[in-house]
Design a protein around this motif. Structure first.
Motif, PDB file in Angstrom:
ATOM      1  N   SER A   1       0.950  -1.155   0.074  1.00 14.83           N
ATOM      2  CA  SER A   1       0.065  -0.223  -0.156  1.00 14.83           C
ATOM      3  C   SER A   1       0.981   1.329   0.056  1.00 14.83           C
ATOM      4  CB  SER A   1      -1.130   0.010   1.242  1.00 14.83           C
ATOM      5  OG  SER A   1      -0.234   0.057   2.441  1.00 14.83           O
ATOM      6  N   THR A   2       0.385   2.458  -0.650  1.00 14.34           N
ATOM      7  CA  THR A   2       1.018   3.393  -0.700  1.00 14.34           C
ATOM      8  C   THR A   2       0.390   4.499   0.120  1.00 14.34           C
ATOM      9  OG1 THR A   2       0.275   3.976  -2.971  1.00 14.34           O
ATOM     10  CG2 THR A   2       2.183   3.077  -2.973  1.00 14.34           C
ATOM     11  N   PRO A   3       1.172   5.566   0.815  1.00 11.40           N
ATOM     12  CA  PRO A   3       0.484   6.557   1.499  1.00 11.40           C
ATOM     13  C   PRO A   3      -0.505   7.477   0.610  1.00 11.40           C
ATOM     14  CG  PRO A   3       2.797   6.275   1.981  1.00 11.40           C
ATOM     15  CD  PRO A   3       2.534   5.422   0.810  1.00 11.40           C
ATOM     16  N   GLY A   4      -1.432   8.020   0.821  1.00  7.23           N
ATOM     17  CA  GLY A   4      -2.434   8.714   0.306  1.00  7.23           C
ATOM     18  C   GLY A   4      -3.410   8.153  -0.689  1.00  7.23           C
ATOM     19  N   THR A   5      -3.280   6.700  -0.831  1.00  3.92           N
ATOM     20  CA  THR A   5      -4.092   5.784  -1.636  1.00  3.92           C
ATOM     21  C   THR A   5      -5.195   4.913  -0.646  1.00  3.92           C
ATOM     22  OG1 THR A   5      -2.571   4.100  -1.619  1.00  3.92           O
ATOM     23  CG2 THR A   5      -2.397   5.779  -3.448  1.00  3.92           C
ATOM     24  N   MET A   6      -6.154   4.449  -1.613  1.00  3.82           N
ATOM     25  CA  MET A   6      -7.057   3.554  -0.893  1.00  3.82           C
ATOM     26  C   MET A   6      -6.370   2.435  -0.135  1.00  3.82           C
ATOM     27  SD  MET A   6     -10.645   2.535  -2.557  1.00  3.82           S
ATOM     28  CE  MET A   6     -10.337   0.735  -3.079  1.00  3.82           C
ATOM     29  N   GLU A   7      -6.894   1.951   1.024  1.00  7.85           N
ATOM     30  CA  GLU A   7      -6.174   0.791   1.731  1.00  7.85           C
ATOM     31  C   GLU A   7      -6.451  -0.488   0.760  1.00  7.85           C
ATOM     32  OE1 GLU A   7      -6.735  -1.285   6.017  1.00  7.85           O
ATOM     33  OE2 GLU A   7      -6.650   1.035   5.881  1.00  7.85           O
TER      34      GLU A   7
END
Length: 72
Positions: A17-23
């Motif tokens: 997962s990347t910060p600022g994106t949907m989990e």
């Protein structure tokens, strides 16, 4: 076949997962891949990662078709 904990770890590694994106719903992925081999899971992750690139390429190809050949 990988146990649920192993599948979860595979998904976390292969689809971080990347910060600022949907989990990413790792638990749902683990449930949906009961009976999948490690190779199957790697292929699923590869295909999932390629989808945005395929969509982008499709958009770029359509834009290229819209450009007149004389450049104007």
């Amino acid at each position: 076949m990988p146990e649920p904990d192993a599948r979860h770890a595979m998904f976390e590694e292969l689809l971080p997962s990347t910060p600022g994106t949907m989990e990413i719903p790792y638990d749902v992925l683990v449930e949906k891949t009961e009976g999948y081999s490690g190779s199957d899971i790697r292929l699923v992750c590869k295909e999932a990662a390629m989808q945005p690139l395929r969509r982008l390429m499709s958009v770029l190809e359509r834009r290229q078709e819209e450009v007149p050949e004389d450049g104007m």
